[in-house]
Design a protein around this motif. Structure first.
Motif, PDB file in Angstrom:
ATOM      1  N   ALA A 186       0.837  -1.188   0.000  1.00 29.86           N
ATOM      2  CA  ALA A 186       0.000   0.000   0.000  1.00 29.86           C
ATOM      3  C   ALA A 186       0.878   1.246   0.000  1.00 29.86           C
ATOM      4  O   ALA A 186       1.868   1.332   0.736  1.00 29.86           O
ATOM      5  N   THR A 187       0.525   2.213  -0.836  1.00 30.76           N
ATOM      6  CA  THR A 187       1.329   3.425  -0.965  1.00 30.76           C
ATOM      7  C   THR A 187       1.510   4.159   0.356  1.00 30.76           C
ATOM      8  O   THR A 187       2.627   4.596   0.672  1.00 30.76           O
ATOM      9  N   PRO A 188       0.481   4.340   1.184  1.00 31.39           N
ATOM     10  CA  PRO A 188       0.723   5.043   2.461  1.00 31.39           C
ATOM     11  C   PRO A 188       1.692   4.289   3.371  1.00 31.39           C
ATOM     12  O   PRO A 188       2.471   4.920   4.100  1.00 31.39           O
ATOM     13  N   TYR A 189       1.654   2.966   3.349  1.00 32.49           N
ATOM     14  CA  TYR A 189       2.597   2.181   4.152  1.00 32.49           C
ATOM     15  C   TYR A 189       4.019   2.403   3.665  1.00 32.49           C
ATOM     16  O   TYR A 189       4.948   2.615   4.462  1.00 32.49           O
ATOM     17  N   ALA A 190       4.221   2.391   2.339  1.00 35.64           N
ATOM     18  CA  ALA A 190       5.559   2.603   1.788  1.00 35.64           C
ATOM     19  C   ALA A 190       6.072   3.990   2.116  1.00 35.64           C
ATOM     20  O   ALA A 190       7.252   4.163   2.484  1.00 35.64           O
ATOM     21  N   SER A 191       5.231   5.002   2.013  1.00 30.28           N
ATOM     22  CA  SER A 191       5.674   6.368   2.316  1.00 30.28           C
ATOM     23  C   SER A 191       6.079   6.501   3.777  1.00 30.28           C
ATOM     24  O   SER A 191       7.075   7.155   4.105  1.00 30.28           O
ATOM     25  N   GLY A 192       5.313   5.877   4.659  1.00 31.26           N
ATOM     26  CA  GLY A 192       5.672   5.935   6.071  1.00 31.26           C
ATOM     27  C   GLY A 192       6.986   5.250   6.369  1.00 31.26           C
ATOM     28  O   GLY A 192       7.786   5.732   7.182  1.00 31.26           O
ATOM     29  N   LEU A 193       7.245   4.110   5.732  1.00 32.28           N
ATOM     30  CA  LEU A 193       8.520   3.428   5.943  1.00 32.28           C
ATOM     31  C   LEU A 193       9.699   4.283   5.516  1.00 32.28           C
ATOM     32  O   LEU A 193      10.796   4.183   6.080  1.00 32.28           O
TER      33      LEU A 193
ATOM     34  N   ALA B 263       7.440   6.427  14.972  1.00 33.28           N
ATOM     35  CA  ALA B 263       6.552   5.281  14.812  1.00 33.28           C
ATOM     36  C   ALA B 263       6.179   4.664  16.151  1.00 33.28           C
ATOM     37  O   ALA B 263       5.082   4.104  16.299  1.00 33.28           O
ATOM     38  N   GLN B 264       7.058   4.743  17.130  1.00 37.73           N
ATOM     39  CA  GLN B 264       6.760   4.189  18.448  1.00 37.73           C
ATOM     40  C   GLN B 264       5.772   5.059  19.212  1.00 37.73           C
ATOM     41  O   GLN B 264       4.833   4.559  19.826  1.00 37.73           O
ATOM     42  N   LEU B 265       5.952   6.373  19.179  1.00 37.01           N
ATOM     43  CA  LEU B 265       5.127   7.270  19.975  1.00 37.01           C
ATOM     44  C   LEU B 265       3.786   7.566  19.329  1.00 37.01           C
ATOM     45  O   LEU B 265       2.850   7.988  20.019  1.00 37.01           O
ATOM     46  N   GLY B 266       3.687   7.379  18.025  1.00 32.71           N
ATOM     47  CA  GLY B 266       2.448   7.675  17.313  1.00 32.71           C
ATOM     48  C   GLY B 266       2.639   8.822  16.351  1.00 32.71           C
ATOM     49  O   GLY B 266       3.057   9.920  16.750  1.00 32.71           O
ATOM     50  N   VAL B 267       2.338   8.595  15.071  1.00 29.86           N
ATOM     51  CA  VAL B 267       2.529   9.615  14.054  1.00 29.86           C
ATOM     52  C   VAL B 267       1.644   9.272  12.868  1.00 29.86           C
ATOM     53  O   VAL B 267       1.298   8.102  12.637  1.00 29.86           O
TER      54      VAL B 267
ATOM     55  N   GLY C  56      -0.097  12.756  -7.031  1.00 23.87           N
ATOM     56  CA  GLY C  56      -0.596  13.505  -8.169  1.00 23.87           C
ATOM     57  C   GLY C  56      -2.109  13.568  -8.219  1.00 23.87           C
ATOM     58  O   GLY C  56      -2.698  14.640  -8.376  1.00 23.87           O
ATOM     59  N   ALA C  57      -2.770  12.409  -8.094  1.00 30.60           N
ATOM     60  CA  ALA C  57      -4.229  12.374  -8.162  1.00 30.60           C
ATOM     61  C   ALA C  57      -4.860  11.805  -6.909  1.00 30.60           C
ATOM     62  O   ALA C  57      -6.093  11.741  -6.826  1.00 30.60           O
ATOM     63  N   THR C  58      -4.056  11.352  -5.947  1.00 23.94           N
ATOM     64  CA  THR C  58      -4.580  10.828  -4.685  1.00 23.94           C
ATOM     65  C   THR C  58      -3.734  11.345  -3.535  1.00 23.94           C
ATOM     66  O   THR C  58      -2.542  11.643  -3.699  1.00 23.94           O
ATOM     67  N   THR C  59      -4.360  11.427  -2.390  1.00 22.00           N
ATOM     68  CA  THR C  59      -3.657  11.749  -1.149  1.00 22.00           C
ATOM     69  C   THR C  59      -3.915  10.613  -0.171  1.00 22.00           C
ATOM     70  O   THR C  59      -5.070  10.250   0.071  1.00 22.00           O
ATOM     71  N   THR C  60      -2.852  10.041   0.353  1.00 21.62           N
ATOM     72  CA  THR C  60      -2.982   8.899   1.254  1.00 21.62           C
ATOM     73  C   THR C  60      -2.484   9.280   2.636  1.00 21.62           C
ATOM     74  O   THR C  60      -1.649  10.183   2.795  1.00 21.62           O
ATOM     75  N   VAL C  61      -2.981   8.574   3.624  1.00 22.25           N
ATOM     76  CA  VAL C  61      -2.570   8.805   5.007  1.00 22.25           C
ATOM     77  C   VAL C  61      -2.354   7.463   5.677  1.00 22.25           C
ATOM     78  O   VAL C  61      -3.101   6.504   5.443  1.00 22.25           O
ATOM     79  N   SER C  62      -1.321   7.375   6.479  1.00 20.38           N
ATOM     80  CA  SER C  62      -1.032   6.174   7.268  1.00 20.38           C
ATOM     81  C   SER C  62      -0.733   6.594   8.695  1.00 20.38           C
ATOM     82  O   SER C  62      -0.139   7.652   8.933  1.00 20.38           O
ATOM     83  N   VAL C  63      -1.150   5.756   9.635  1.00 18.77           N
ATOM     84  CA  VAL C  63      -0.928   6.027  11.056  1.00 18.77           C
ATOM     85  C   VAL C  63      -0.108   4.882  11.634  1.00 18.77           C
ATOM     86  O   VAL C  63      -0.450   3.699  11.439  1.00 18.77           O
ATOM     87  N   PHE C  64       0.962   5.242  12.319  1.00 19.62           N
ATOM     88  CA  PHE C  64       1.829   4.269  12.981  1.00 19.62           C
ATOM     89  C   PHE C  64       1.761   4.507  14.487  1.00 19.62           C
ATOM     90  O   PHE C  64       1.759   5.650  14.960  1.00 19.62           O
ATOM     91  N   ASN C  65       1.727   3.404  15.217  1.00 15.50           N
ATOM     92  CA  ASN C  65       1.742   3.489  16.671  1.00 15.50           C
ATOM     93  C   ASN C  65       2.391   2.226  17.214  1.00 15.50           C
ATOM     94  O   ASN C  65       2.120   1.119  16.722  1.00 15.50           O
ATOM     95  N   ASP C  66       3.240   2.405  18.197  1.00 18.77           N
ATOM     96  CA  ASP C  66       3.950   1.288  18.809  1.00 18.77           C
ATOM     97  C   ASP C  66       4.770   0.512  17.774  1.00 18.77           C
ATOM     98  O   ASP C  66       4.933  -0.704  17.870  1.00 18.77           O
TER      99      ASP C  66
ATOM    100  N   HIS D 134       3.982  -0.107  14.665  1.00 19.41           N
ATOM    101  CA  HIS D 134       3.199  -0.861  13.694  1.00 19.41           C
ATOM    102  C   HIS D 134       2.310   0.085  12.892  1.00 19.41           C
ATOM    103  O   HIS D 134       1.868   1.126  13.384  1.00 19.41           O
ATOM    104  N   LEU D 135       2.011  -0.308  11.659  1.00 17.77           N
ATOM    105  CA  LEU D 135       0.981   0.369  10.881  1.00 17.77           C
ATOM    106  C   LEU D 135      -0.382  -0.054  11.417  1.00 17.77           C
ATOM    107  O   LEU D 135      -0.705  -1.242  11.457  1.00 17.77           O
ATOM    108  N   VAL D 136      -1.181   0.926  11.822  1.00 14.94           N
ATOM    109  CA  VAL D 136      -2.490   0.615  12.394  1.00 14.94           C
ATOM    110  C   VAL D 136      -3.637   1.176  11.562  1.00 14.94           C
ATOM    111  O   VAL D 136      -4.796   0.807  11.799  1.00 14.94           O
ATOM    112  N   TYR D 137      -3.336   2.046  10.587  1.00 18.29           N
ATOM    113  CA  TYR D 137      -4.420   2.656   9.821  1.00 18.29           C
ATOM    114  C   TYR D 137      -3.865   3.133   8.486  1.00 18.29           C
ATOM    115  O   TYR D 137      -2.734   3.639   8.400  1.00 18.29           O
ATOM    116  N   ALA D 138      -4.661   2.982   7.441  1.00 16.88           N
ATOM    117  CA  ALA D 138      -4.302   3.482   6.112  1.00 16.88           C
ATOM    118  C   ALA D 138      -5.579   3.888   5.400  1.00 16.88           C
ATOM    119  O   ALA D 138      -6.608   3.218   5.506  1.00 16.88           O
ATOM    120  N   ASP D 139      -5.491   4.988   4.638  1.00 18.73           N
ATOM    121  CA  ASP D 139      -6.660   5.480   3.926  1.00 18.73           C
ATOM    122  C   ASP D 139      -6.179   6.302   2.731  1.00 18.73           C
ATOM    123  O   ASP D 139      -5.008   6.706   2.664  1.00 18.73           O
TER     124      ASP D 139
END
Length: 768
Positions: free
Chosen positions: A539-546, A554-558, A565-575, A577-582
């Motif tokens: 998933a693109t948001p996972y790759a961008s976060g890595l 990533a440990q504290l939460g971010v 170009g045509a999409t905006t993605t968001v990923s949330v890391f906590n502890d 781990h990836l916990v959310y992607a959209d």
């Protein structure tokens, strides 16, 4: 006395004015004659030359007009002369041809141009010889005529050195690679080369193989791949993949392996020698595995293994065989909680190829992953990525991550992958691909199994993860990632690895990232048309976060926002781990379209205005700072118009606020604004816009920083910016994909006696 008379004569004379005397009148004819006479005296030579030129021109025109009657007459006279010579016993009666094998007699007869009435006297020997010499298989020819009526033709033909099969037709080629005729079975002892461009380099490869007679036993063909490298094909079905460079060294190594291990006689289907320091083989599949593939249970990805003690540092290579779009892909993608990618082995070097298919750009990177010590800021990265091949180009046929034109998308991908392959000196067959399309989303699932007070074993972990899988799989969506984010024993959460612990109930929370199956199948179809297989999806948001996050974040939460170009993605890391992607289908290109519509300029000019003058934060001098614009349809002679910089800011700012507000609302609805802590990281091409961090701080009410990819060496200068964050993350992904759960399958067991890797181990033990 004489003088007196003259004076007396003049004394009585009257003085007359000459101007008063009458002027003689000349006729026009007389005047013209005088002028012509004067011109002839002064310009005699020029007039004579002009008359000669005019006469020649008139004669040429007359001859041209009479060309057809003259030609007909000449032919008639020639026929009469030919007939007279033939009647006199000088007609050509016998034609002798010798020396031809590849060239047909009919082709030589046609080249001679001899008609029934042609005589020996009028037959042009030199013209006939030149026509025969132009035939493809003719190296030399002599033509003689002997009176009264014999013609003798002696042909020397080119020597065929190989058979060249292309488009289902087998031709014969000479040492220069030129086609000299078709093979109808008389030259079956010659080497067979296959593929476009194989004829040009056939002689070089044949000479190289002549130095290694041990490799020619059972060799049936030499296959040219992409007009860049060779494959050796044997009668057992074995294919040996040779590198693009260093073919002689690879052949020496192969002959050595054959002498020491009888490698060519083993039960293998592919020997991959494309990488200089690596030799990998694939054993022949068993009947059970073939039957499992027919039922859709066999996985596509096939790992390779090193051969020989001198190659212990060899890394696993991608799959080699091609899979059609109608195989078991869809079933595998919907029922497997796994990325299909085997993590890189610690302490070993491997190659990885990634392909970023975006709406505005496509990028392909080939990198070498070499072991390194784990850093403090970038934990989990066991290898250093060194780029050896890079390809980049505009995207086509893709909109918001969805394939809209399969032909244009194929051409764009082929172009970019070809650039990377040429730079790296190898041919790709599998790639890691990012996913943005298909309403990308994530969900968190929980499940628990009973332990009955026993110690947690690996099978218990598989049972609880399988229970999550049964709840999360849906037919219309395909799972991209399944990341265990925490275990619990008897309600006690926060356990990273429960193995060996004791309890009554084992629970797990799994973050599942999925996308629509149809959108992903279209993406796979395009890659199959490019002769590429998907080694793994990310998933693109996972790759961008890595790529842009450090370990403490990533440990504290971010949260990481990637403005594409045509999409905006968001990923949330906590502890960690990836916990959310959209993902939302609004990106930087929508800003460009807003500018083009509001200012009535072309899309290219709007992109330039956004890049050079764009800002979402108003400035004090924006009203006075004027920007030149060229309206659509304006000619080059027209003076460009001007707008204030503040106008551009007022166009761009609402779109940015719309994107950030949509992300904030979605995260608040799912409770992720609390999980992400107090920090957002902005990346992607549009994140470098002036004033974006300040606007994001106001809307998101969090600390914001810009992120750029870290820990990647060898990238071109243009690829070191935030626009290539997802590419860098895909290079990191093979180092961290071990965190994901891979459901075991009967057709691909990792333990036991009949699994694929077990059989590879048995083969190694019995062979070496």
């Amino acid at each position: 006395m004489q003088q007196v008379k003259s004076e007396t004569f003049l004394a009585g004379a009257r003085v007359v004015d000459p101007r008063a005397l009458p002027v003689p009148v000349r006729s026009p004819r007389r005047k013209l004659a005088n002028n012509l006479g004067r011109a002839w005296v002064l310009h005699r030579k020029a007039i004579m030359r002009g008359v000669a030129v005019a006469a020649l021109l008139s004669a040429a025109i007359a001859i041209y007009e009479l060309r057809e009657p003259i030609g007909i007459g000449a032919i008639a006279l020639g026929d009469v002369a030919q007939g007279r010579f033939a009647a006199a016993g000088l007609a050509i009666g016998e034609i002798s041809i010798s020396g031809q094998t590849l060239t047909s007699e009919q082709a030589i007869f046609d080249a001679l141009g001899i008609e029934p009435h042609t005589s020996t006297v009028s037959f042009d020997v030199e013209a006939a010889r030149q026509r025969i010499a132009e035939l493809p298989a003719v190296a030399g020819v002599t033509v003689r005529k002997t009176y009264p009526g014999d013609v003798i033709v002696t042909v020397t033909e080119k020597l065929p050195v190989a058979r060249w099969r292309v488009d289902g037709i087998t031709f014969l080629v000479d040492g220069a690679g030129e086609q000299i005729g078709e093979d109808h079975g008389a030259y079956s002892d010659l080497p067979l080369v296959v593929g476009d461009g194989a004829n040009d380099d056939a002689m070089v490869m044949i000479r190289a193989l002549d130095q290694h007679p041990a490799l020619q036993d059972g060799l049936v063909a030499l296959s040219r791949i992409a007009d860049r490298r060779w494959d050796l094909i044997y009668d057992t079905g074995l294919r040996v993949q040779l590198p693009e460079l260093g073919v002689a060294r690879a052949l020496r190594n192969l002959e050595s392996y054959q002498a020491r291990y009888q490698l060519l006689d083993r039960d293998v289907t592919v020997i991959d020698m494309r990488v200089d320091t690596l030799v990998a083989v694939r054993p022949t599949k068993t009947d059970e595995e073939l039957a499992a593939e027919e039922k859709g249970a066999q996985g596509r990805h096939c790992r390779t293994r090193p051969v020989g003690p001198a190659l212990s540092a060899a890394a696993a290579q991608p799959a080699i065989d091609h899979v059609s779009p109608t195989d078991d892909t869809s079933a595998m993608m919907t029922d497997a909680m796994t990325s299909r990618l085997r993590p890189v082995q610690p302490g070993k070097t491997t190659l990885v190829a990634v392909l970023d298919i975006g709406s505005t750009k496509i990028c392909c990177v080939i990198a070498r992953l070499t072991p390194r010590a784990e850093g403090k800021a970038l934990r989990g990265r066991s290898h250093q990525a060194e780029v050896i091949g890079f390809g980049y180009g505009p995207s086509s046929g893709v909109k918001s991550g969805v394939v809209t034109d399969i032909e244009k998308a194929e051409q764009a991908i082929r172009s970019v992958v070809g650039m990377a392959e040429r730079a790296a000196g190898l041919t790709l067959e599998t790639v890691i691909v990012n996913v943005t399309a298909g309403r990308l989303g994530s969900e968190t699932f929980s499940a628990a199994v009973s332990l009955d007070g026993q110690e947690v074993e690996k099978g218990d972990i598989h049972r609880v993860l399988r229970a999550v899988n049964e709840r999360s799989v849906r037919p219309e969506r395909s799972i991209i990632h399944a990341l265990p984010i925490g275990y619990a024993i008897d309600g006690q959460k926060g356990i990273r690895d429960p193995k060996g612990m004791v309890g009554d109930k084992l629970g797990v929370d799994v973050a599942v990232v999925s996308s629509e199956t149809l959108a992903m199948r279209n993406l796979e179809l395009v890659l199959h048309r490019c002769h590429l297989q998907i080694e793994a999806l990310i998933a693109t948001p996972y790759a961008s976060g890595l790529a842009v996050l450090v370990d403490d974040e990533a440990q504290l939460g971010v949260a990481c926002i990637d403005f594409g170009g045509a999409t905006t993605t968001v990923s949330v890391f906590n502890d960690g781990h990836l916990v959310y992607a959209d993902a939302i289908a609004i990106g930087g290109h929508h800003l460009t379209l807003d500018i083009a519509r509001q200012l009535s300029v072309s899309v290219a000019d709007a992109e330039r205005l956004k890049t050079f003058y764009g800002s979402v934060l108003p400035g004090q001098a924006d009203e006075r700072d004027l920007i030149p614009i060229q309206p659509v349809g304006a000619s080059h002679d027209e003076a460009p118009g001007q707008v204030a910089r503040s106008v551009l800011t007022r166009i761009m700012r609402p779109r940015i606020e719309e994107i950030l507000t949509a992300i904030r609302d979605r995260m608040q609805a799912t409770g992720m604004m609390d999980v992400c802590g107090r920090r957002f990281v902005l990346t992607g091409g549009a994140s470098e816009m002036t004033g974006l961090p300040e606007v994001a701080r106001r809307i998101l009410a969090r600390n914001v920083r810009n992120g750029r990819p870290m820990g990647i060496a060898g990238l071109p200068e243009m690829a070191k910016g935030a626009a290539f964050a997802s590419v860098a993350g895909m290079l990191i992904y093979p180092q961290v994909c071990a965190q994901e759960y891979a459901e075991p399958r009967g057709s691909r067991k990792l333990t036991g006696t009949d699994g694929y890797f077990a059989r590879v181990g048995n083969w190694l033990r019995t062979s070496f």
